[in-house]
Design an enzyme around this catalytic site. Structure first.
Site, PDB file in Angstrom:
ATOM      1  NE  ARG A 289     126.065  16.476  99.338  1.00 31.49           N
ATOM      2  CZ  ARG A 289     125.773  17.765  99.157  1.00 31.49           C
ATOM      3  NH1 ARG A 289     125.578  18.574 100.181  1.00 31.49           N
ATOM      4  NH2 ARG A 289     125.648  18.246  97.938  1.00 31.49           N
TER       5      ARG A 289
ATOM      6  CG  HIS B   3     120.848  19.394 102.893  1.00 33.63           C
ATOM      7  ND1 HIS B   3     121.302  18.225 102.325  1.00 33.63           N
ATOM      8  CD2 HIS B   3     121.605  20.371 102.325  1.00 33.63           C
ATOM      9  CE1 HIS B   3     122.268  18.472 101.455  1.00 33.63           C
ATOM     10  NE2 HIS B   3     122.462  19.792 101.441  1.00 33.63           N
TER      11      HIS B   3
HETATM   12  P1  NAP Z   1     135.113  23.079  96.710  1.00 35.15           P
HETATM   13  O1  NAP Z   1     135.322  24.503  96.355  1.00 35.15           O
HETATM   14  O2  NAP Z   1     135.326  22.050  95.658  1.00 35.15           O
HETATM   15  O3  NAP Z   1     136.067  22.773  97.956  1.00 35.15           O
HETATM   16  C1  NAP Z   1     136.351  21.485  98.367  1.00 35.15           C
HETATM   17  C2  NAP Z   1     137.516  21.528  99.349  1.00 35.15           C
HETATM   18  O4  NAP Z   1     137.711  20.218  99.879  1.00 35.15           O
HETATM   19  C3  NAP Z   1     138.828  21.929  98.679  1.00 35.15           C
HETATM   20  O5  NAP Z   1     139.568  22.766  99.520  1.00 35.15           O
HETATM   21  C4  NAP Z   1     139.537  20.593  98.495  1.00 35.15           C
HETATM   22  O6  NAP Z   1     140.963  20.684  98.507  1.00 35.15           O
HETATM   23  C5  NAP Z   1     139.074  19.858  99.727  1.00 35.15           C
HETATM   24  N1  NAP Z   1     139.205  18.410  99.545  1.00 35.15           N
HETATM   25  C6  NAP Z   1     138.560  17.608  98.655  1.00 35.15           C
HETATM   26  N2  NAP Z   1     138.979  16.351  98.766  1.00 35.15           N
HETATM   27  C7  NAP Z   1     139.917  16.334  99.742  1.00 35.15           C
HETATM   28  C8  NAP Z   1     140.738  15.340 100.317  1.00 35.15           C
HETATM   29  N3  NAP Z   1     140.682  14.057  99.901  1.00 35.15           N
HETATM   30  N4  NAP Z   1     141.585  15.696 101.298  1.00 35.15           N
HETATM   31  C9  NAP Z   1     141.664  16.969 101.726  1.00 35.15           C
HETATM   32  N5  NAP Z   1     140.910  17.986 101.216  1.00 35.15           N
HETATM   33  C10 NAP Z   1     140.052  17.668 100.235  1.00 35.15           C
HETATM   34  O7  NAP Z   1     133.655  22.832  97.275  1.00 35.15           O
HETATM   35  P2  NAP Z   1     132.682  23.902  97.976  1.00 35.15           P
HETATM   36  O8  NAP Z   1     131.969  24.710  96.975  1.00 35.15           O
HETATM   37  O9  NAP Z   1     133.469  24.599  99.031  1.00 35.15           O
HETATM   38  O10 NAP Z   1     131.612  22.905  98.640  1.00 35.15           O
HETATM   39  C11 NAP Z   1     132.013  21.944  99.586  1.00 35.15           C
HETATM   40  C12 NAP Z   1     130.874  21.002  99.914  1.00 35.15           C
HETATM   41  O11 NAP Z   1     129.907  21.652 100.723  1.00 35.15           O
HETATM   42  C13 NAP Z   1     130.040  20.507  98.744  1.00 35.15           C
HETATM   43  O12 NAP Z   1     130.689  19.467  98.040  1.00 35.15           O
HETATM   44  C14 NAP Z   1     128.791  20.022  99.425  1.00 35.15           C
HETATM   45  O13 NAP Z   1     128.910  18.670  99.796  1.00 35.15           O
HETATM   46  C15 NAP Z   1     128.720  20.884 100.680  1.00 35.15           C
HETATM   47  N6  NAP Z   1     127.560  21.799 100.638  1.00 35.15           N
HETATM   48  C16 NAP Z   1     126.606  21.668 101.596  1.00 35.15           C
HETATM   49  C17 NAP Z   1     125.528  22.533 101.595  1.00 35.15           C
HETATM   50  C18 NAP Z   1     124.501  22.487 102.682  1.00 35.15           C
HETATM   51  O14 NAP Z   1     123.441  23.084 102.531  1.00 35.15           O
HETATM   52  N7  NAP Z   1     124.793  21.839 103.794  1.00 35.15           N
HETATM   53  C19 NAP Z   1     125.415  23.506 100.596  1.00 35.15           C
HETATM   54  C20 NAP Z   1     126.398  23.594  99.639  1.00 35.15           C
HETATM   55  C21 NAP Z   1     127.474  22.732  99.658  1.00 35.15           C
HETATM   56  P3  NAP Z   1     141.744  21.489  97.341  1.00 35.15           P
HETATM   57  O15 NAP Z   1     141.354  22.944  97.510  1.00 35.15           O
HETATM   58  O16 NAP Z   1     143.166  21.259  97.628  1.00 35.15           O
HETATM   59  O17 NAP Z   1     141.249  20.920  96.042  1.00 35.15           O
HETATM   60  C1  GLV Z   2     123.711  21.528  98.663  1.00 32.21           C
HETATM   61  O1  GLV Z   2     123.915  20.738  99.525  1.00 32.21           O
HETATM   62  C2  GLV Z   2     124.583  21.744  97.559  1.00 32.21           C
HETATM   63  O2  GLV Z   2     125.471  20.916  97.338  1.00 32.21           O
HETATM   64  O3  GLV Z   2     124.399  22.743  96.851  1.00 32.21           O
END
Ligand code: NAP
Ligand code: GLV
Length: 313
Positions: free
Chosen positions: A228, A276
């Site tokens: 983000r 994005h």
């Molecule tokens: P997720 O499965 O919830 O993974 C989040 C990861 O971040 C986990 O490994 C978590 O650790 C770690 N984390 C969270 N808080 C932390 C902290 N304070 N210190 C260290 N590590 C921390 O989420 P996801 O599905 O992979 O998605 C991640 C993010 O990608 C989304 O929240 C979104 O902002 C972004 N995203 C962007 C797009 C785009 O188009 N650019 C699209 C989709 C998503 P643990 O495993 O230990 O809990």
């Molecule tokens: C996009 O950024 C998502 O969080 O799905």
């Protein structure tokens, strides 16, 4: 079963047809201001406050994306956006992992193979071979080792790069070195040539891409922000680009989207911008997942993708 839907840009008909085809017993409607008729589930992205406020009878609220920072921020500013006691669920993967792998690989390989430098040489009609980067000096760090971060780490490790991840809890992933917790952030980032951010935006992670982190990395390092915009201290990045601490950055997400026309990132020669699009919500995959979660809730089973409102992701 009644389902309400709100998304500022998605094609509502496609979603209503798709959900009702999968769940013929569902009555699904687009929520409109003033609609306080009963609902069992809500599918939303940036919902108006009145849509969900006081709907404590909902059995689940499905965010139509992976990140839930926007809806949690809405709840902070306007308490009641999320009715108390109703589970908030987010999309887990539903086709986003592959998109993130594609994006991260494309950006890393572009830097590893020095494509930007060759493009400059081409403009000057210069036939000039650069010393290739060596994998041993090209350590990749992935911030976040969740659904998307771990899948990106796996793809990069599959290309025989040295890959580290950083998360809250320890991970065990083949070919990937796990760092975890605030105490290990410095060790994780020290010596990284590329950082790829796939953290959720929470009060703990906001502004994490900052001067301190850049200084830990190798000189002339690369940044790829797919998480983000709120993760990035924009002024710190501009200064790090000026000093050469950061050689180039690929940014998909921004504090303000669309990125304002006057923003210095637009014209910076070493900043690459995408609007994005790191990983889009794929409707069919998302609907499969949401419907299987609705069925799980109806059958008294635990649904996937439940957000921990205290942790913020
Ligand atoms: P997720 O499965 O919830 O993974 C989040 C990861 O971040 C986990 O490994 C978590 O650790 C770690 N984390 C969270 N808080 C932390 C902290 N304070 N210190 C260290 N590590 C921390 O989420 P996801 O599905 O992979 O998605 C991640 C993010 O990608 C989304 O929240 C979104 O902002 C972004 N995203 C962007 C797009 C785009 O188009 N650019 C699209 C989709 C998503 P643990 O495993 O230990 O809990
Ligand atoms: C996009 O950024 C998502 O969080 O799905």
């Amino acid at each position: 079963m009644n389902i309400i839907f709100y998304h500022p840009t998605f094609d509502a008909k496609l979603w209503i047809d798709g959900i009702t085809k999968r769940l013929p017993q569902a009555n699904m409607r687009v929520w409109q201001a003033g609609d306080d008729q009963p609902a069992d589930y809500a599918l939303v992205w940036r919902p108006p406050h009145d849509m969900l406020a006081s709907r404590t009878a909902l059995k689940g609220i499905f965010a139509l994306g992976a990140g839930v920072d926007a809806i949690l921020a809405q709840e902070q500013h306007q308490p009641g956006t999320l009715p108390a006691g109703v589970p908030l669920l987010r999309l887990e993967d539903t086709g986003m992992s592959l998109q993130m792998q594609e994006y991260a690989l494309a950006a890393v390989l572009r830097y590893f193979r020095r494509m930007d430098e060759y493009q400059l040489f081409q403009q000057q009609k210069q036939w000039h071979a650069l010393v290739p980067h060596s994998r041993s000096d090209f350590t990749l760090g992935v911030l976040g080792a969740g659904v998307l971060g771990s899948s990106v780490a796996e793809a990069l490790a599959g290309m025989q790069f040295t890959v580290r991840t950083w998360s809250r809890s320890a991970k065990s992933q083949a070919g990937v070195q796990s760092f975890y917790g605030d105490d290990q952030l410095a060790a994780f980032s020290t010596g990284c040539k590329v950082l790829i951010n796939l953290l959720p935006n929470t009060p703990h992670t906001a502004g994490i891409l900052n001067h301190q982190l850049f200084t830990n990395m190798q000189h002339n390092a690369y940044l790829i922000n797919l998480g983000r915009g709120g993760h990035l201290a924009e002024g710190d990045l501009l200064r790090a680009l000026d000093s050469g601490q950061i050689a180039a950055a690929t940014l998909d997400v921004f504090t303000e989207e669309p990125l304002p026309a006057m923003h210095p990132f637009w014209s910076h020669p070493r900043v690459s911008i995408t609007p994005h699009v790191g990983a889009d919500t794929l409707p069919q995959e998302a609907m499969d997942s949401i419907v299987s979660n609705i069925v799980a809730i109806e059958e008294g089973r635990e649904p996937a993708g439940q957000v921990d409102l205290i942790r913020g992701y």
